[in-house]
Structure formats: C-alpha cells, structure tokens
Design an enzyme around this catalytic site. Structure first.
Site, mmCIF file in Angstrom:
data_model
loop_
_atom_site.group_PDB
_atom_site.id
_atom_site.type_symbol
_atom_site.label_atom_id
_atom_site.label_comp_id
_atom_site.label_asym_id
_atom_site.label_seq_id
_atom_site.Cartn_x
_atom_site.Cartn_y
_atom_site.Cartn_z
ATOM 1 N N GLY A 1 -44.807 -15.046 29.381
ATOM 2 C CA GLY A 1 -43.479 -15.333 28.875
ATOM 3 C C GLY A 1 -42.683 -16.143 29.881
ATOM 4 N N GLN B 1 -35.657 -16.608 30.044
ATOM 5 C CA GLN B 1 -34.693 -16.610 31.140
ATOM 6 C C GLN B 1 -35.311 -16.052 32.421
ATOM 7 O OE1 GLN B 1 -30.331 -14.868 31.327
ATOM 8 N NE2 GLN B 1 -31.801 -13.206 31.639
ATOM 9 N N LEU C 1 -43.463 -10.332 31.056
ATOM 10 C CA LEU C 1 -42.120 -10.583 30.538
ATOM 11 C C LEU C 1 -42.174 -11.074 29.100
ATOM 12 C CD1 LEU C 1 -40.726 -12.553 33.642
ATOM 13 C CD2 LEU C 1 -40.865 -10.078 33.305
ATOM 14 N N GLN D 1 -41.229 -9.769 21.939
ATOM 15 C CA GLN D 1 -39.971 -9.928 21.202
ATOM 16 C C GLN D 1 -38.840 -9.314 22.030
ATOM 17 O OE1 GLN D 1 -36.895 -10.085 19.467
ATOM 18 N NE2 GLN D 1 -37.415 -8.030 18.694
ATOM 19 N N SER E 1 -36.696 -1.609 29.899
ATOM 20 C CA SER E 1 -35.356 -1.871 29.380
ATOM 21 C C SER E 1 -34.478 -0.632 29.433
ATOM 22 C CB SER E 1 -35.432 -2.360 27.938
ATOM 23 O OG SER E 1 -34.137 -2.464 27.368
ATOM 24 N N GLU F 1 -32.425 -0.013 27.280
ATOM 25 C CA GLU F 1 -32.311 0.428 25.893
ATOM 26 C C GLU F 1 -33.088 1.718 25.657
ATOM 27 O OE1 GLU F 1 -30.592 -0.840 23.177
ATOM 28 O OE2 GLU F 1 -29.562 -2.175 24.561
ATOM 29 N N TYR G 1 -36.932 -1.937 19.114
ATOM 30 C CA TYR G 1 -37.156 -2.561 20.418
ATOM 31 C C TYR G 1 -37.263 -1.500 21.510
ATOM 32 C CZ TYR G 1 -36.010 -5.157 24.705
ATOM 33 O OH TYR G 1 -36.015 -5.683 25.966
ATOM 34 N N LYS H 1 -40.443 -0.505 23.936
ATOM 35 C CA LYS H 1 -40.340 -0.523 25.393
ATOM 36 C C LYS H 1 -40.697 0.838 25.995
ATOM 37 C CE LYS H 1 -39.098 -4.722 26.620
ATOM 38 N NZ LYS H 1 -39.916 -5.535 27.561
ATOM 39 N N HIS I 1 -28.843 -8.341 31.966
ATOM 40 C CA HIS I 1 -28.698 -9.368 32.998
ATOM 41 C C HIS I 1 -28.681 -10.723 32.304
ATOM 42 C CE1 HIS I 1 -32.894 -8.261 32.423
ATOM 43 N NE2 HIS I 1 -33.262 -9.468 32.810
ATOM 44 N N ARG J 1 -29.815 -17.976 28.899
ATOM 45 C CA ARG J 1 -29.969 -17.048 27.785
ATOM 46 C C ARG J 1 -30.036 -17.816 26.449
ATOM 47 N NH1 ARG J 1 -32.292 -12.344 28.122
ATOM 48 N NH2 ARG J 1 -31.071 -10.616 28.971
#
Length: 321
Positions: A8, A12, A80, A83, A125, A127, A149, A153, A179, A184
């Site tokens: 990936g 970013q 990295l 999705q 993450s 999240e 998501y 993770k 971050h 982005r």
C-alpha cells in the site's frame, strides 16, 4: 543495504514511510493492486517515484503475496494495505474484511512459508477500541469494535499476536489514532473539511455537509507517525504500541479551527445531516501513548492545531514555507 516492502505504498502513510526509509538508505519496494495502471500520485508529490521499485500485489491472493515476497526478498515488511475508510466499510463489509484480515493473514503465512528473519509491521487502528467513554486507551484496553473496518482490524491484530506467539515471528501492530496530512484522500473528513473551507474562502457559495460533529478524536501529523513504525521494527523484541498525541478534541473544534484560519465563521457554512451519520460509531476517543515514549523514545511533536494549519497551507512537510 536493508530492503523494505511497503504494502500500500501510494497511500498517505506508505508514501511518507517510503521517503523516510529511502533517507535511511533502504532499498524500497512498494505494492499496489495494479502497479501498471497506478499513477502513484503521492510518491510523485514527495519526489520519490523513481526511487521506489513498484510491483503489483493483491493482499487477498496468497500466491500474489508470496510472489511479492520472493521478488523483493525484504528484511522488513510494512502492511499498510487494505480498505482504509470506516464509512465505506459499512457499504463494503466483505471487501473490508477480505483486504484487511485475509490480507494480513496471507502476509503472515507467506513470511512463515519463506522462512528467514523478516520483520512485519501491521497497521492497526484506534477504531478497535470503540466506545470506552472518557478513559484513555492503552495497549491493555479491551477492543469493542463498532464498524466492519474496526472488526477487520481487530482480527488482523490478533492474527499478528497469534503468529508472534505460536511461530516466533517478529510481528507487531501499531495501534494508530487519527493522523492526517495534505496527502489524505478527499473522502476522509479532515481533508473534506479543509478543501471545502478553502473553496468557500475563495468565493464558493456551497455548504459543507457533515455528520456527527460532536465526535472526539486524537488527530496527529502523519509524517511523524511513520517514524514510529520504523522504530517498532528496530527493537530487540516485537511488541504492540498505541501511537497518538495524547490530546483529543471534537470534530467541531477541527472545523472551527480550519474556518477561522481563513477568517470565516464555520456556523455560516456547515450543515449537519443524517445522510453522513454512520449506522454505529463511538463518540469519544482518547489515547495514552506512554509506552511509545518509554520504549521507543517517541512522542508527537505537532498537535491538532498545527495539523489544521499545515493542511490549510497545503504543506507536505511541517517545515515547508
């Protein structure tokens, strides 16, 4: 010369990480799903497109992953890929789980298959923590995912931990809080806010439509966060780390700062709509990044106010004029 494979690479984090590793003397390989058609725009922004050897790799295809490892023969792998949008994961839950959880599993299995001493960094993450109220999450805080998501993770996180314990792999997860940077994609709310504010300041009569602006998040400066990814793979023993600034503010605060820097009152231009509300979300997100400070000698330098300023000014680096 150390060799690194960044899965990936055009995202970013991938592009900033590629630049950092090149500066450290690494030979850098980078993947995307189709390297022949990708423009690798972020690598071009950073002026390193010709310095990164790109290749195609589909994380959910084991043969593709294995071939990428054989072609690059890396000392370090940075996962990295996958999705990356929480909101989109509600619309594409299978793709999200496939690219993140299965993609991570394929990397772990490929490393185990080829043997050697490859070190793996996995992008986790914040999240995963979900709703924990006003508590500051650290490495021991239980996961309570509230989106496809986050579930994906979480699965990837525990796969990494399992392979580390079962097979002795050097594999670790960075549990990164939000971050941001100029690199982005536009679908991320921070970039959406910044770009809309700049258009309005230039004369656009549009309204900025947002969902829940009361959510609280810890926003840091992305170029700082890739440094800690590298540091995690230089330790004697692998471990997982919470990475954040330690300061959380509301999305409303982020919006207010962006508009005020352009001499605008956000209340005149922002509308909250249910169209951008997620089926489920967590209100507050706080972090305790002390372990990274103690063990990695890392702490965030730039806080959310500087992040907003840098993005408004279109800075790729904090030191840009």
């Amino acid at each position: 010369m150390n060799k690194a494979l960044i899965c990936g690479v055009n995202g970013q984090d991938g592009s900033y990480l590629a630049r950092l590793l090149l500066e450290k003397g690494y030979k850098v390989f980078g993947t995307s799903r189709d390297a022949q058609t990708s423009t690798f725009g972020n690598l071009l922004h950073l002026g390193i497109r010709e310095d990164v050897q790109t290749m195609s790799m589909a994380p959910n295809d084991f043969r593709s992953v294995l071939q990428a490892l054989k072609d690059s023969d890396p000392d370090e792998i940075y996962n990295l890929a996958g999705q990356s949008s929480v909101g989109l994961s509600f619309e594409q839950p299978v793709e999200t789980m496939d690219s993140i959880a299965l993609g991570t599993l394929n990397l772990l299995e490929a490393i185990r298959f080829v043997g050697g001493k490859i070190r793996l960094y996995n992008a986790g993450s914040s999240e995963c923590f979900g709703d924990i109220g006003n508590a500051a999450a650290d490495e021991g805080t239980p996961f309570r995912p509230r989106s496809p998501y986050a579930v994906a993770k979480c699965a990837a996180h525990w796969q990494v931990a399992s392979y580390r314990e079962a097979y002795g792999l050097y594999a670790c997860t960075g549990i990164l809080f939000n971050h941001e940077s100029f690199l982005r994609p536009a679908r991320f709310v921070t970039k959406k806010v910044i770009e809309a504010a700049k258009r309005i300041a230039a004369g656009s009569e549009e309204k900025l439509l947002l969902g829940n602006i009361k959510i609280v998040r810890d926003w840091g400066w992305a170029p700082e966060y890739v440094d800690v990814m590298w540091r995690m793979l230089q330790q004697e023993k692998p471990g997982d780390f919470v990475i954040a600034t330690g300061k959380s503010v509301s999305l409303e605060y982020f919006v207010e700062r962006a508009f005020s820097l352009l001499d605008l009152d956000y209340k005149d231009y922002v509308e909250v709509t249910s169209d951008f509300m997620r089926p489920s979300d967590h209100e507050k997100s706080y972090a305790n990044p002390r372990k990274a400070l103690v063990q990695l000698d890392w702490h965030a330098i730039h806080d959310v106010d500087e992040v907003v300023k840098f993005m408004i000014e279109g800075r790729i680096d904090a030191g840009d004029p």
